[in-house]
Motif scaffolding. Structure first.
Motif, PDB file in Angstrom:
ATOM      1  N   LEU B  72      74.861  39.474   2.441  1.00 20.59           N
ATOM      2  CA  LEU B  72      74.537  39.680   1.026  1.00 20.59           C
ATOM      3  C   LEU B  72      73.136  39.144   0.705  1.00 20.59           C
ATOM      4  O   LEU B  72      72.321  39.830   0.089  1.00 20.59           O
ATOM      5  N   CYS B  73      72.868  37.905   1.172  1.00 17.74           N
ATOM      6  CA  CYS B  73      71.537  37.322   0.959  1.00 17.74           C
ATOM      7  C   CYS B  73      70.464  38.244   1.546  1.00 17.74           C
ATOM      8  O   CYS B  73      69.418  38.480   0.926  1.00 17.74           O
ATOM      9  N   VAL B  96      65.064  33.881  -3.547  1.00 17.42           N
ATOM     10  CA  VAL B  96      66.248  34.615  -4.002  1.00 17.42           C
ATOM     11  C   VAL B  96      67.358  34.528  -2.954  1.00 17.42           C
ATOM     12  O   VAL B  96      68.529  34.308  -3.269  1.00 17.42           O
ATOM     13  N   SER B  97      66.982  34.675  -1.691  1.00 19.09           N
ATOM     14  CA  SER B  97      67.976  34.609  -0.619  1.00 19.09           C
ATOM     15  C   SER B  97      68.690  33.255  -0.634  1.00 19.09           C
ATOM     16  O   SER B  97      69.919  33.175  -0.575  1.00 19.09           O
ATOM     17  N   VAL B  98      67.906  32.185  -0.730  1.00 12.51           N
ATOM     18  CA  VAL B  98      68.492  30.844  -0.740  1.00 12.51           C
ATOM     19  C   VAL B  98      69.354  30.653  -1.993  1.00 12.51           C
ATOM     20  O   VAL B  98      70.446  30.074  -1.938  1.00 12.51           O
ATOM     21  N   PHE B 218      72.993  27.274   0.964  1.00 12.02           N
ATOM     22  CA  PHE B 218      71.542  27.269   1.170  1.00 12.02           C
ATOM     23  C   PHE B 218      71.196  27.637   2.618  1.00 12.02           C
ATOM     24  O   PHE B 218      70.293  28.433   2.869  1.00 12.02           O
ATOM     25  N   THR B 219      71.918  27.037   3.554  1.00 17.98           N
ATOM     26  CA  THR B 219      71.611  27.341   4.963  1.00 17.98           C
ATOM     27  C   THR B 219      71.876  28.812   5.263  1.00 17.98           C
ATOM     28  O   THR B 219      71.175  29.420   6.061  1.00 17.98           O
ATOM     29  N   VAL B 220      72.882  29.386   4.600  1.00 20.67           N
ATOM     30  CA  VAL B 220      73.163  30.814   4.789  1.00 20.67           C
ATOM     31  C   VAL B 220      71.968  31.646   4.314  1.00 20.67           C
ATOM     32  O   VAL B 220      71.537  32.581   4.993  1.00 20.67           O
ATOM     33  N   GLY B 221      71.416  31.272   3.158  1.00 19.63           N
ATOM     34  CA  GLY B 221      70.259  31.990   2.624  1.00 19.63           C
ATOM     35  C   GLY B 221      69.059  31.889   3.562  1.00 19.63           C
ATOM     36  O   GLY B 221      68.338  32.866   3.769  1.00 19.63           O
ATOM     37  N   ILE B 222      68.872  30.724   4.148  1.00 19.86           N
ATOM     38  CA  ILE B 222      67.764  30.536   5.094  1.00 19.86           C
ATOM     39  C   ILE B 222      68.015  31.352   6.367  1.00 19.86           C
ATOM     40  O   ILE B 222      67.124  32.016   6.890  1.00 19.86           O
TER      41      ILE B 222
END
Lengths: 324, 332
Positions: B72-73, B96-98, B218-222
């Motif tokens: 999704l990110c 935005v991703s994070v 947050f780590t998922v977004g990164i």
């Protein structure tokens, strides 16, 4: 009295696609040409609609059905590509809803044979698209001569794509294959086609592994292949997504000039690589039109034609010269 | 000293050295510079996801949604920056991703705390929701044409080490610092060990737990950004099964799924072990099917050895009772 029953039965047959009470009548007759003004229902049973490829196929089918205007199309998809149970349920639903024909992209080439036989037995015409149902299973179910397969020749396509790689890297070059999902019919056929090309072109196959059609896994698998065999000159990727992963690994290891890629599918993301020459070839099997082709055959069969066996559809080799 | 070795990450470290040693002998080209670089890029994503997962597992939770929310990110930020070359758009997309990851993580934590639902179930639901949302967002299409700068970063190396791996190392380092050198880190361990005691001492444990899920988000977004940097595409079907790899790394690293026990160093070594294993087996030419079996066996052996290690540690604790009972016996 007798006459009345016949009339009632006749009406029932005309309305129903699968008049089981037909007794002596064969399924073929019960699903005979519809009354004028009544559009026959055709069920399109798809695989995962979460896949871009099947999305396009569905879109193509819907547009095609609207253009033809002589049928009512209903599309059923499943959650993911291995959701066999739901596909079986979808077939049963189509039969219950008295569709005249089912066009199916089977999630499994064996498991779907039994429910499809039930559909055929109740007079529904069945057309197989995308992945071919297994011949042995079809024969033992007695429907091998009733269900045509409408689809591209994956093996021939992969061979054509592979032969382009032969031209680019020359004889005796070391190459590897990135395979699709183990057991999937199209993966097996594409691998066989690549092997045909390797044999014909005199290439040296040093490794062949699956990356499950997936970019990130292809990146890992191919990156490691390249370490094990530093002299690799070519990659045969069974789909474009895996080719994209291999291309990144090639780039990272600074071997852009040394290694060429042959791919399959012709997705939009691959076009720039074909133009730059990093990908020497990919193959368009007109996925969007596969379901539409299936519908055409289904309509012919509803009209009374007997069609069976493999109806090959168009494939086109895409190279630098004709990429869009 | 012995106690520290037994309790700490020494076990997994030794296992990693032994495994690497074996591959040096058995797998051709394993010990080359290029291959080490390969391993680093290959374990980057799992390391990043496992760093966040460590926080969640330490508070006694689990996050099954990381693979889906990563997709999704990626599609949200990927759509935003596709075809653009402006640095502002790129930075915006990264944020935005994070942010998307953080929101999904917050939802996971908030829902499971607010209604006292096991995070296993909440994140299982989120796994479906995030995947569906990603597919809906792009109509299942693969996004390409991502900014060249992002692509360049994906192939960049600094002091011979891939830039993307530096990001993973930095994150693991930050995670280590937070867990072992801050009050918040102590609270994470304490909440996993004895939630009631932490509550009674005046801390809102639900906030701590929600924070752990947000960190994981947050780590998922990164990770989503790193995926796009490495592969130059974003697809709504990416990341399937990544949650299980991340959990495997954390557990191999010695964490307890009951919470309260585990460490960032262990997680990092766990991710390395899995990466080295995959890489070495591929180099040896082991077939796909056998590779899966061996990976499964290694996870089993790791957890069984860990159970032994714990038993031994308890025995040692009985014979040397002088040690103070810290809330985070394994934090380092």
């Amino acid at each position: 009295m007798n006459k009345k029953i016949v009339v009632v039965a006749g009406l029932a047959l005309a309305l129903a696609a699968c008049g089981k009470e037909g007794g002596g009548t064969t399924g073929g007759e019960s699903a005979a040409a519809p009354k004028p003004g009544e559009k026959p229902g055709v069920c399109l049973v798809m695989k995962s609609l979460a896949n871009e490829f099947f999305q396009q196929m569905q879109k193509g089918a819907e547009e095609h059905a609207a253009k033809r205007g002589d049928l009512t199309l209903s599309v059923v998809g499943i959650q993911n590509e291995t959701d066999i149970d739901n596909q079986v349920a979808a077939i049963e639903k189509c039969v219950t809803q008295q569709a005249k024909a089912i066009v199916i992209a089977p999630a499994d080439s064996r498991a779907l044979v039994a429910p499809l036989k039930r559909a055929v037995d109740s007079g529904v015409k069945v057309v197989n698209i995308d992945v071919q149902l297994e011949e042995g299973a079809m024969k033992s179910a007695g429907i091998a001569d009733k269900v045509p397969f409408v689809g591209p020749d994956n093996r021939e396509g992969a061979k054509q794509s592979g032969l382009e790689l032969v031209k680019a890297v020359g004889k005796d070059a070391e190459v590897v294959i990135l395979e699709g999902n183990p057991g999937a019919a199209n993966a097996t056929q594409r691998k066989a086609g690549f092997e045909d090309a390797i044999k014909e072109g005199g290439l040296k196959l040093v490794d062949s592994k699956t990356a499950h059609w997936e970019t990130n896994e292809a990146h890992t698998v191919f990156g490691n292949m390249l370490t094990a065999h530093p002299n690799i000159k070519g990659v045969l990727a069974a789909n474009d997504n895996m080719a994209l992963g291999a291309l990144k690994a090639i780039e990272e290891q600074g071997k852009k000039e040394q290694i060429k890629v042959a791919a399959f599918d012709n997705i939009p993301a691959i076009a720039s690589y074909v133009r730059s020459g990093a990908v020497v070839s990919t193959l368009d099997q007109y996925g969007a039109q596969q379901a539409a082709n299936g519908i055409d055959y289904a309509m012919k069969m509803i009209a009374g034609e007997n069609i069976s066996g493999w109806q090959k559809t168009e494939i086109k080799l895409i190279t630098k010269d004709n990429v869009g | 000293m012995i106690k520290r070795l037994v309790l700490g990450e020494a076990g997994i470290g030794v296992a990693l050295v032994v495994l690497a040693g074996f591959f040096v002998l058995a797998a051709p080209n394993f010990a080359t510079e290029q291959n080490l670089r390969n391993i680093m890029t290959q374990i980057t994503l799992n390391t990043v996801l496992a760093v966040g997962m460590t926080f969640v597992i330490l508070v006694g939770g689990i996050d099954l949604s990381v693979g889906s929310s990563m997709a999704l990110c990626a599609v949200v930020s990927g759509t935003m920056m596709a075809g653009s070359s402006s640095p502002a758009t790129l930075i915006g997309a990264i944020l935005v991703s994070v942010l998307v990851g953080g929101v999904v993580g917050w939802l996971n934590g908030f829902i499971s705390e607010q209604w006292r639902v096991p995070s296993f179930i909440v994140t299982l639901a989120m796994l479906n929701i995030a995947r569906g949302a990603a597919e809906r967002y792009t109509d299942a299409a693969t996004i390409y044409n991502l900014p060249a700068a992002l692509n360049d970063f994906g192939t960049l190396t600094l002091i011979g080490i891939p830039a993307v791996f530096w990001v993973a190392v930095l994150l693991a380092g930050a995670g280590w610092f937070v867990l072992s050198r801050t009050v918040f880190g102590r609270l994470i361990y304490a909440t996993g060990n004895n939630e009631e005691a932490v509550r009674l001492s005046g801390h809102k444990t639900s906030r701590i737990k929600i924070a752990a899920f947000v960190i994981a988000g947050f780590t998922v977004g990164i990770a989503a950004i790193l995926y796009m940097a490495r592969l130059n595409i974003a697809s709504p079907i990416l990341g399937q099964g990544y949650e299980l790899n991340a959990i495997a790394a954390v557990v191999i690293g010695g964490a307890s799924l009951m919470g309260g026990r585990g460490s960032m160093v262990g997680t990092f070594l766990g991710a390395c072990l899995l990466g080295v294993l995959t890489n070495g087996l591929l180099l040896m030419g082991v077939s796909d099917f056998e590779r899966q079996i061996i990976t499964g066996l290694v996870i089993l052996v790791a957890v069984v050895l860990d159970a032994y290690r714990l038993r031994l540690a308890r025995k040692l604790a009985v014979t040397q009772p002088a040690q103070p009972a810290a809330p985070n016996p394994v934090a380092s």
